[in-house]
Design a protein around this motif. Structure first.
Motif, PDB file in Angstrom:
ATOM      1  N   PRO A 168     -39.124  70.661 -61.197  1.00  0.00           N
ATOM      2  CA  PRO A 168     -39.601  70.357 -62.541  1.00  0.00           C
ATOM      3  C   PRO A 168     -38.449  69.923 -63.435  1.00  0.00           C
ATOM      4  O   PRO A 168     -37.374  70.534 -63.420  1.00  0.00           O
ATOM      5  N   CYS A 169     -38.640  68.844 -64.165  1.00  0.00           N
ATOM      6  CA  CYS A 169     -37.583  68.372 -65.059  1.00  0.00           C
ATOM      7  C   CYS A 169     -38.250  67.613 -66.179  1.00  0.00           C
ATOM      8  O   CYS A 169     -38.889  66.600 -65.967  1.00  0.00           O
ATOM      9  N   GLN A 170     -38.197  68.178 -67.348  1.00  0.00           N
ATOM     10  CA  GLN A 170     -38.866  67.546 -68.477  1.00  0.00           C
ATOM     11  C   GLN A 170     -37.859  66.823 -69.330  1.00  0.00           C
ATOM     12  O   GLN A 170     -37.090  67.437 -70.056  1.00  0.00           O
ATOM     13  N   MET A 171     -37.872  65.502 -69.193  1.00  0.00           N
ATOM     14  CA  MET A 171     -36.949  64.687 -69.975  1.00  0.00           C
ATOM     15  C   MET A 171     -37.673  64.212 -71.234  1.00  0.00           C
ATOM     16  O   MET A 171     -38.863  63.890 -71.180  1.00  0.00           O
ATOM     17  N   PRO A 172     -36.953  64.128 -72.343  1.00  0.00           N
ATOM     18  CA  PRO A 172     -37.577  63.593 -73.545  1.00  0.00           C
ATOM     19  C   PRO A 172     -37.999  62.146 -73.326  1.00  0.00           C
ATOM     20  O   PRO A 172     -37.386  61.430 -72.529  1.00  0.00           O
TER      21      PRO A 172
ATOM     22  N   GLU B 220     -35.120  56.855 -64.217  1.00  0.00           N
ATOM     23  CA  GLU B 220     -35.016  56.816 -62.751  1.00  0.00           C
ATOM     24  C   GLU B 220     -34.829  58.211 -62.162  1.00  0.00           C
ATOM     25  O   GLU B 220     -35.444  58.567 -61.153  1.00  0.00           O
ATOM     26  N   VAL B 221     -33.950  58.988 -62.811  1.00  0.00           N
ATOM     27  CA  VAL B 221     -33.677  60.338 -62.309  1.00  0.00           C
ATOM     28  C   VAL B 221     -34.933  61.191 -62.419  1.00  0.00           C
ATOM     29  O   VAL B 221     -35.274  61.941 -61.512  1.00  0.00           O
ATOM     30  N   GLU B 222     -35.642  61.037 -63.531  1.00  0.00           N
ATOM     31  CA  GLU B 222     -36.866  61.801 -63.729  1.00  0.00           C
ATOM     32  C   GLU B 222     -37.859  61.511 -62.601  1.00  0.00           C
ATOM     33  O   GLU B 222     -38.464  62.426 -62.032  1.00  0.00           O
ATOM     34  N   LYS B 223     -37.977  60.239 -62.251  1.00  0.00           N
ATOM     35  CA  LYS B 223     -38.887  59.841 -61.184  1.00  0.00           C
ATOM     36  C   LYS B 223     -38.453  60.490 -59.859  1.00  0.00           C
ATOM     37  O   LYS B 223     -39.260  61.054 -59.132  1.00  0.00           O
ATOM     38  N   GLN B 224     -37.152  60.418 -59.601  1.00  0.00           N
ATOM     39  CA  GLN B 224     -36.618  60.962 -58.353  1.00  0.00           C
ATOM     40  C   GLN B 224     -36.820  62.476 -58.286  1.00  0.00           C
ATOM     41  O   GLN B 224     -37.153  63.023 -57.240  1.00  0.00           O
ATOM     42  N   MET B 225     -36.643  63.143 -59.417  1.00  0.00           N
ATOM     43  CA  MET B 225     -36.805  64.599 -59.462  1.00  0.00           C
ATOM     44  C   MET B 225     -38.251  64.979 -59.174  1.00  0.00           C
ATOM     45  O   MET B 225     -38.510  65.979 -58.518  1.00  0.00           O
ATOM     46  N   SER B 226     -39.195  64.178 -59.651  1.00  0.00           N
ATOM     47  CA  SER B 226     -40.585  64.536 -59.402  1.00  0.00           C
ATOM     48  C   SER B 226     -40.935  64.305 -57.932  1.00  0.00           C
ATOM     49  O   SER B 226     -41.738  65.021 -57.358  1.00  0.00           O
TER      50      SER B 226
ATOM     51  N   ALA C 133     -31.319  64.587 -73.283  1.00  0.00           N
ATOM     52  CA  ALA C 133     -31.523  64.014 -71.956  1.00  0.00           C
ATOM     53  C   ALA C 133     -30.196  63.863 -71.217  1.00  0.00           C
ATOM     54  O   ALA C 133     -30.108  64.115 -70.014  1.00  0.00           O
ATOM     55  N   TYR C 134     -29.174  63.473 -71.946  1.00  0.00           N
ATOM     56  CA  TYR C 134     -27.847  63.312 -71.346  1.00  0.00           C
ATOM     57  C   TYR C 134     -27.346  64.641 -70.781  1.00  0.00           C
ATOM     58  O   TYR C 134     -26.889  64.725 -69.642  1.00  0.00           O
ATOM     59  N   ASN C 135     -27.495  65.708 -71.585  1.00  0.00           N
ATOM     60  CA  ASN C 135     -27.076  67.027 -71.113  1.00  0.00           C
ATOM     61  C   ASN C 135     -27.916  67.490 -69.928  1.00  0.00           C
ATOM     62  O   ASN C 135     -27.404  68.120 -69.008  1.00  0.00           O
ATOM     63  N   ALA C 136     -29.212  67.132 -69.950  1.00  0.00           N
ATOM     64  CA  ALA C 136     -30.078  67.516 -68.832  1.00  0.00           C
ATOM     65  C   ALA C 136     -29.629  66.820 -67.552  1.00  0.00           C
ATOM     66  O   ALA C 136     -29.613  67.426 -66.482  1.00  0.00           O
ATOM     67  N   LEU C 137     -29.224  65.556 -67.678  1.00  0.00           N
ATOM     68  CA  LEU C 137     -28.725  64.820 -66.510  1.00  0.00           C
ATOM     69  C   LEU C 137     -27.526  65.526 -65.907  1.00  0.00           C
ATOM     70  O   LEU C 137     -27.411  65.689 -64.692  1.00  0.00           O
TER      71      LEU C 137
END
Lengths: 424, 290
Positions: free
Chosen positions: A105-109, A94-100, A183-187
């Protein structure tokens, strides 16, 4: 400043407080280049709603260090831990979608496979239990128990089957553990960067550049500014510049010299933790250590007088200054509590010793000292009964004598002041 | 009792003493509530572990049906005897780990041990509100908990021979507690008020009775759980002062358990009758109904 950050989760706060001072230029510059992108987006009014949604999503971050550690260590996860991982994996998507949407730019595994393991029926809701569809045997046992709810033996068999499924799931999830942790740390980083950017916008902070010397243009102390604002008073900003040498600040009492020292320390630390800076413009030289000797050093617990406590803390500064470390030391009125003759001598001696170390040291003093080797700032001081807090470079050696003028402004007993004048 | 309960959004169950049938009452309610009502249940106050050590007995399990929601600590969640689906794990910690909220998928038993502080219970209630028509809270023993049962709209009090085998004393003490529970809510009148925070002890009451400046003023306390005063002294106080509370909940019913743990049995009819006469609150002996 950390207290004022609008972090959405306590896990982010903990992570932020665990961080260490950055001392590598490229690391600091990288941090600020990311922060700049966030700042641009939060400053864009069109993104307001998207940012709000992102903030709301980030409130879902939970502290999963224990769970992720258990996963990495090949332990069998319980239902609660499996729920947490599923919840996290869905949150990440969800966060990845929101960031885009926001355009950061946010590259989640890729965690799709991990989610699929925990969502065998493809329901796409963040709840979890050992679903019937994990095994035919479980399905059968549960159906039988429905008919015989009191059958303890059946329940034990059911539990054994559930445990077997947990074991399998934990094994299947294990290869994802590194990806999930990343991914957790990226969040958490997203939460921290967003909070920093919002703070920059709200407090009108700026991004510093990293350089050989330090200079702040129109800097302010946020706490003092907030207090003044509450009283509907204006804050007068300061500008200051220093290299790897000693800087002296002289000037009347109540001229805001201590506040200048505090602000310089604050800005240095904020830079090396990658925050916005309370100054219109800033260039900062990286340090390995920031040391302060301030007026509140008195320590009753350790049985030291204010003089002894101060001497020891300045001594520590001298020792650090002599090492290879890059040091910023801020010393507020050294030797102020002893007699002025020895006090003056102590400060002169201190300046000589520090000059040899070629470190950045700022000293505030009221004593008459030989300052030819230092850059010297003077607070403008009283002008027509009003304090002007501006710092100006001065070559004059003489410390201004404004104590009596200021005492008069404070409405101090006139007889005391009159008597004082007879001694000057 | 069920009909009365359905008029409220939330209800706490409190007991005068252990073994007065609080859990029996809760299980009775859970069993008899219409199945179209969405029920959520948790527990407050002393957690399971500490209570167990008092009598060395197991904390009783409650039985929940399909689709009911419940919250319990991590530890008790993991040893539940049912199939249930986790819908939330809170960041807040109880003495027995995090608070897990789940939905029952297949009927079974669970030990409830919820949040310990009023504020946490309130927060949980707010979160679950839209998913549930009725929230039941297994409260602690009266006045022995940090959390107050007044977070819920209504209350059911369990009492019985376990508290006292002397029927007069049992009725008198229960009636006194009922009197405190039913203290009126503070109103926005212009009368002068004294706000008493913290526990109201004998000493506090005595000093108020001796304070000439206090005469004619209304005393406002947080809620009934803060009163720790002897009956006689309390009655002297309310003769001279109007006392009100900031927070209260409706007392729907009293349930009695005429059997004491030592085997002593009181006359159920007499107990119910005397209790009703003394309190005017509907009184039930659930042991007999069951």
């Amino acid at each position: 400043m950390v207290e004022d950050l609008c972090l959405q989760s306590s896990a982010s706060r903990r992570s932020l407080l665990d961080k260490e001072l950055m001392t590598c230029q490229s690391e600091i510059e990288q941090t600020y280049s990311v922060l700049r992108t966030y700042y641009e987006r939060v400053s864009d009014p069109k993104q307001e709603l998207n940012i709000k949604t992102l903030q709301f999503r980030l409130t879902g971050i939970k502290d999963l260090r224990t769970t992720l550690n258990n996963l990495a260590e090949h332990r069998v996860l319980d239902d609660i831990e499996l729920f947490e991982i599923k919840h996290l994996a869905m949150l990440i998507a969800e966060v990845e979608k929101q960031m885009s949407l926001i355009g950061i730019p946010c590259q989640m595994p890729d965690l799709k496979e991990a989610v699929a393991l925990l969502d065998p029926d493809g329901l796409h809701i963040a709840t979890f239990y050992i679903y019937d569809s994990y095994s035919e045997e479980l399905k059968r046992l549960r159906r039988e128990r429905e008919k015989e709810p009191q059958n303890e033996e059946l329940f034990v068999l059911m539990q054994q089957e559930e445990e077997r499924i947990r074991l399998t799931l934990s094994k299947q999830l294990q290869p994802f553990s590194q990806r999930i942790l990343t991914a957790y740390n990226a969040l958490i980083e997203i939460d921290i960067n967003l909070a920093k950017a919002l703070q920059m916008k709200q407090m009108q902070l700026s991004v510093p550049t990293v350089g050989e010397s330090t200079s702040y243009t129109d800097m302010w102390q946020p706490e003092v500014k907030a207090v003044l604002k509450e009283k509907r008073m204006d804050y007068q900003t300061n500008s200051i510049r220093f290299d790897n040498n000693t800087t002296l600040i002289i000037g009347s009492n109540m001229g805001g010299k201590t506040v200048v020292l505090q602000t310089v320390a604050l800005c240095q630390l904020l830079t090396q933790f990658g925050f916005g800076i309370p100054a219109r413009e800033a260039q900062v030289a990286i340090k390995d250590e920031v040391l302060m000797a301030m007026a509140d050093g008195q320590s009753i617990q350790s049985g030291l007088s204010s003089f002894a406590a101060e001497m020891l803390s300045i001594n520590k500064i001298i020792q650090s200054a002599r090492t290879q470390k890059r040091v910023l030391a801020l010393i507020d009125e050294p030797a102020r509590t002893t007699n002025p003759i020895e006090g003056t001598a102590l400060v002169n001696g201190l300046l000589d010793v520090i000059a040899d170390t070629k470190q950045s040291v700022i000293v505030v003093t009221h004593y008459n000292i030989n300052a030819t080797a230092c850059r010297c700032y003077r607070v403008k001081g009283l002008e027509n009964g009003k304090m002007n807090y501006t710092l100006e470079v001065t070559t004059a050696n003489a410390v201004p004598h404004e104590a009596l003028n200021i005492a008069r402004e404070l409405g101090i007993d006139t007889e005391w002041l009159k008597k004082t004048e007879t001694y000057l | 009792m069920i009909e009365e309960l359905l008029r409220h959004k939330s209800c706490s169950l409190i007991g005068m003493e252990k073994n007065t049938g609080k859990t029996v009452t809760l299980n009775y309610l859970l069993d008899h509530l219409p199945s179209n009502i969405r029920v959520a249940v948790t527990s407050i106050g002393l957690d399971g572990e500490t209570q167990d050590q008092v009598t060395n007995s197991r904390k009783p399990e409650i039985t929940l049906r399909e689709e009911m929601l419940f919250a319990t600590s991590e530890k008790h969640y993991l040893c539940r005897k049912m199939v249930s689906e986790i819908i939330d794990v809170s960041q807040e910690r109880t003495a027995l780990g995090r608070l897990v909220t789940a939905r029952v998928k297949q009927k079974g038993k669970v030990i409830l041990s919820g949040p310990g502080a009023s504020l946490s219970v309130k927060r949980w209630m707010d979160e679950i509100e839209e998913k549930a028509d009725l929230i039941l809270i297994d409260g602690a023993l009266s006045r022995k908990s940090l959390a107050t049962p007044t977070v819920s709209e209504s209350m059911i009090l369990s009492t019985g021979a376990a508290y006292s085998a002397n029927i007069d004393r049992l009725v008198r003490d229960t009636a006194f507690l009922v009197e405190l529970i039913q203290l009126p809510l503070e109103k926005d009148e212009t009368t002068e008020k004294i706000y008493l925070t913290g526990a109201i002890t004998n000493r506090v009451v005595e000093s108020i009775l001796n304070d000439k400046n206090a005469i004619g003023k209304e005393l406002v306390i947080q809620d009934f759980t803060k009163v720790f005063v002897e009956q006689l002294l309390w009655h002297r106080l309310i003769k001279t002062f109007k006392v009100s509370v900031k927070q209260k909940s409706d007392l729907l019913a009293i349930t009695v358990n005429p059997t004491a743990p030592n085997g002593m049995v009181l006359d159920s009819d007499k107990l119910c009758r005397l209790m009703y006469e003394a309190t005017a609150v509907p009184t039930y002996d659930l042991m007999r109904v069951l």
